[in-house]
Design a protein around this motif. Structure first.
Motif, short mmCIF file in Angstrom:
data_model
loop_
_atom_site.label_atom_id
_atom_site.label_comp_id
_atom_site.label_asym_id
_atom_site.label_seq_id
_atom_site.Cartn_x
_atom_site.Cartn_y
_atom_site.Cartn_z
N ASN A 110 0.72 -1.26 0.00
CA ASN A 110 -0.06 -0.09 0.09
C ASN A 110 0.84 1.33 0.08
OD1 ASN A 110 -2.10 -1.77 0.27
ND2 ASN A 110 -2.11 -1.70 2.36
N ALA A 111 2.10 1.23 -0.73
CA ALA A 111 2.86 2.40 -0.72
C ALA A 111 2.25 3.52 -1.24
CB ALA A 111 4.31 1.72 -1.66
N PHE A 112 1.53 3.57 -2.22
CA PHE A 112 0.93 4.94 -2.76
C PHE A 112 -0.23 5.13 -2.14
CE2 PHE A 112 3.28 2.89 -6.67
CZ PHE A 112 3.71 4.13 -7.08
N GLY A 113 -0.78 4.32 -0.95
CA GLY A 113 -1.73 4.90 -0.22
C GLY A 113 -3.01 4.10 -0.33
N ARG A 114 -3.98 4.60 0.40
CA ARG A 114 -5.27 3.88 0.44
C ARG A 114 -6.09 3.82 -0.92
NH1 ARG A 114 -8.15 5.79 5.94
NH2 ARG A 114 -9.77 5.74 4.51
N GLN A 115 -7.25 3.20 -0.85
CA GLN A 115 -8.13 3.22 -2.12
C GLN A 115 -8.42 4.42 -2.67
OE1 GLN A 115 -9.11 -0.19 -2.80
NE2 GLN A 115 -10.27 0.40 -4.81
N VAL A 116 -8.57 5.19 -1.94
CA VAL A 116 -8.87 6.62 -2.48
C VAL A 116 -7.76 7.48 -3.19
CG1 VAL A 116 -10.81 7.12 -0.96
CG2 VAL A 116 -8.46 8.05 -0.21
N ASP A 117 -6.52 6.93 -3.15
CA ASP A 117 -5.41 7.37 -3.46
C ASP A 117 -4.87 6.66 -4.77
OD1 ASP A 117 -4.95 9.33 -1.35
OD2 ASP A 117 -4.32 7.48 -0.20
N SER A 118 -5.84 5.91 -5.49
CA SER A 118 -5.64 5.06 -6.50
C SER A 118 -5.47 6.20 -7.66
CB SER A 118 -6.81 4.09 -6.76
OG SER A 118 -6.76 3.16 -5.76
N PHE A 119 -4.64 5.70 -8.65
CA PHE A 119 -4.39 6.54 -9.64
C PHE A 119 -4.15 5.91 -11.17
CE2 PHE A 119 -0.46 5.89 -7.80
CZ PHE A 119 0.51 6.09 -9.01
N GLU A 120 -4.03 6.69 -11.97
CA GLU A 120 -3.78 5.89 -13.62
C GLU A 120 -2.92 7.09 -13.93
OE1 GLU A 120 -6.91 5.12 -16.05
OE2 GLU A 120 -8.33 4.65 -14.49
N THR A 121 -1.68 6.42 -14.64
CA THR A 121 -0.77 7.08 -15.49
C THR A 121 -0.16 6.49 -16.75
OG1 THR A 121 1.09 8.58 -15.01
CG2 THR A 121 1.18 6.22 -14.15
N ASP A 122 0.48 7.08 -17.42
CA ASP A 122 1.41 6.42 -18.59
C ASP A 122 2.59 6.38 -18.24
OD1 ASP A 122 -0.98 6.11 -20.27
OD2 ASP A 122 -0.74 8.25 -21.08
#
Length: 192
Positions: A110-122
């Motif tokens: 969970n290094a990038f945070g919780r579910q609400v911190d999910s993200f997309e990127t190229d």
């Protein structure tokens, strides 16, 4: 490719991985027992909940057979929780969290945070001409790699895709948006 690619099917994004593999013309099957693993030339450890997946692998007597097959050179792709399962070392894991291991890396859950911190990127991923659209959901990242681990992509200054011999691992979920090039990298390992 002849042969079969298994997807660990006790918990996680099983259907999504099966769909991508079948779309590539690969014979794919869910793996719930050691006898099913024996029929596979490669394995996908999907995203899901890593502690639950490890406990289920132990309960269904799959942990040791998977470790044995990895040691014998079976190609394996681990995505998100699958990356955690492949790591030799885990930070911020549950007390007594077990992994399958084989990947000489330290991974933070969970290094990038919780579910609400999910993200997309190229992401630029080594070996691919065009960026991969990566979906990160409560994703881990790699904090340390051993000398035999190749970093294929980074995000937020941390490795998020790595390869070591027959093992390939990503922090992100290539299966959720129809991205098949990461699965093709797994198939390349099978062809070798």
């Amino acid at each position: 490719m002849t042969g079969t690619v298994g997807v660990f099917a006790l918990q996680g994004d099983v259907r999504e991985h099966l769909r991508v593999l079948e779309g590539l013309g690969v014979r794919a099957r869910g793996v719930r027992r050691a006898s099913e693993l024996d029929e596979c030339d490669a394995l996908v450890l999907p995203g899901g909940e890593s502690t639950t997946m490890a406990k289920l692998a132990r309960t269904f007597e799959l942990l040791e057979p998977i470790r044995h097959r990895i040691g014998a050179g079976m190609p394996v792709l681990g995505t998100c929780a699958g990356m955690i399962l492949l790591a030799d070392r885990v930070r911020d894991g549950a007390a007594g969290q077990e992994t399958i291991g084989g990947l000489d890396a330290t991974v933070r859950r969970n290094a990038f945070g919780r579910q609400v911190d999910s993200f997309e990127t190229d992401l630029d991923l080594a070996g691919l001409d065009d960026p991969v659209h990566a979906v990160f959901i409560r994703a881990p990242w790699v904090e340390e790699v051993g000398p035999g681990v190749e970093v294929l992509a980074t995000a937020h200054d941390h490795p998020v895709a790595v390869r070591q011999g027959n093992l390939l691992a990503t922090s992100f979920h290539p299966e959720v948006n129809g991205e098949d090039r990461v699965h093709r990298l797994l198939l390349d390992l099978v062809q070798r």
